[in-house]
Design a protein around this motif. Sequence first.
Motif, mmCIF file in Angstrom:
data_model
loop_
_atom_site.group_PDB
_atom_site.id
_atom_site.type_symbol
_atom_site.label_atom_id
_atom_site.label_comp_id
_atom_site.label_asym_id
_atom_site.label_seq_id
_atom_site.Cartn_x
_atom_site.Cartn_y
_atom_site.Cartn_z
ATOM 1 N N UNK A 1 44.196 -34.470 -79.572
ATOM 2 C CA UNK A 1 43.524 -33.437 -80.347
ATOM 3 C C UNK A 1 42.149 -33.886 -80.827
ATOM 4 N N UNK A 2 42.015 -35.174 -81.131
ATOM 5 C CA UNK A 2 40.704 -35.691 -81.515
ATOM 6 C C UNK A 2 39.725 -35.605 -80.345
ATOM 7 N N UNK A 3 40.209 -35.885 -79.142
ATOM 8 C CA UNK A 3 39.339 -35.805 -77.972
ATOM 9 C C UNK A 3 38.901 -34.366 -77.718
ATOM 10 N N UNK A 4 39.789 -33.408 -78.006
ATOM 11 C CA UNK A 4 39.423 -32.000 -77.842
ATOM 12 C C UNK A 4 38.431 -31.577 -78.922
ATOM 13 N N UNK A 5 38.702 -31.949 -80.167
ATOM 14 C CA UNK A 5 37.833 -31.559 -81.277
ATOM 15 C C UNK A 5 36.424 -32.117 -81.115
ATOM 16 N N UNK A 6 36.311 -33.290 -80.516
ATOM 17 C CA UNK A 6 35.001 -33.939 -80.358
ATOM 18 C C UNK A 6 34.384 -33.693 -78.989
ATOM 19 N N UNK B 1 38.400 -25.394 -81.663
ATOM 20 C CA UNK B 1 38.489 -25.020 -83.075
ATOM 21 C C UNK B 1 39.877 -25.340 -83.639
ATOM 22 N N UNK B 2 40.908 -25.047 -82.848
ATOM 23 C CA UNK B 2 42.266 -25.296 -83.307
ATOM 24 C C UNK B 2 42.539 -26.767 -83.551
ATOM 25 N N UNK B 3 42.061 -27.627 -82.646
ATOM 26 C CA UNK B 3 42.255 -29.068 -82.813
ATOM 27 C C UNK B 3 41.569 -29.557 -84.093
ATOM 28 N N UNK B 4 40.343 -29.068 -84.330
ATOM 29 C CA UNK B 4 39.603 -29.475 -85.531
ATOM 30 C C UNK B 4 40.320 -28.994 -86.792
ATOM 31 N N UNK B 5 40.841 -27.770 -86.746
ATOM 32 C CA UNK B 5 41.559 -27.234 -87.912
ATOM 33 C C UNK B 5 42.817 -28.032 -88.206
ATOM 34 N N UNK B 6 43.544 -28.398 -87.169
ATOM 35 C CA UNK B 6 44.784 -29.152 -87.371
ATOM 36 C C UNK B 6 44.492 -30.523 -87.974
#
Length: 267
Positions: free
Chosen positions: A83-88, A168-173
């Motif tokens: 999820x961090x890789x997706x958010x960034x 957006x979802x990864x960052x929100x989580x």
Amino acid sequence: MTHAPCVMKCIVINLPRAEARREAMRRQFYTLGIEFEILDATDWRNLDEEDWAFVDRESRDLEGRRPLSDTMIACHLSHRKAQQSVALGDDELVAVFEDDVSLAPEIGGVLEALKRLYASGWEFDFVFLQRNDTYKPFAPLKRVNENICLGITKFSDWGTQSYVVSKKGAARLLKRYPKIVNRTDHTLHAYWENGLNVFSLETPVVFHGNESGGHSYLGEATYLRPNRNFRKLPNRVLSNLREEVRKRVYFFRKVRAARNTDDSMTE
């Protein structure tokens, strides 16, 4: 037989020592003509003090929950890394897979359909590509294509075998959970708690198990898991009751809101 390549980025979470699983996933993606990347999973045998300190043990104890095992912590850290890789990263949507799943032949087309749906303005945070509690009623909310729709299992599902997550979802989580409180699947599925737009597919295109065999890496350290604090059992009963009420309230709210604002299920 090969299929049209999928343009959505695909990530497979794999332990470096789980070679048979990695090869099983490679063969499936190759057959489907879909490119993917390997993300090295966190090995419970390599956890350190920094990893253990990342767990919010006080919150779990306050609710009377049994402490997480090291394998549960490692699993959560692996998905958090994804999820961090997706958010960034630069991709608006990414498909994340565990390495012990089987892929349906039509998965590439479904991923493409989800990408078109998201681009049309119907945003989501997580869409699970599997359904484990298929015996439970399913509330369809948005059609993806002629055969598959998005919806919510009544009142929730479980498992993290595969999902599409938005940037957006990864960052929100990650913002919602700065530390680990619960198991990965609870954290991701609990829309009544995390406040995210979480959906599942009907019908699923990812299934648990593949030709790599049945060894459970998640179960390797089960015997090391600390026992429950039975003095906090009343706390657990109360937290369970609160959760059951909240998931039902949020389920009906989400279903009603989606059906009041969208008529796509009748198209």
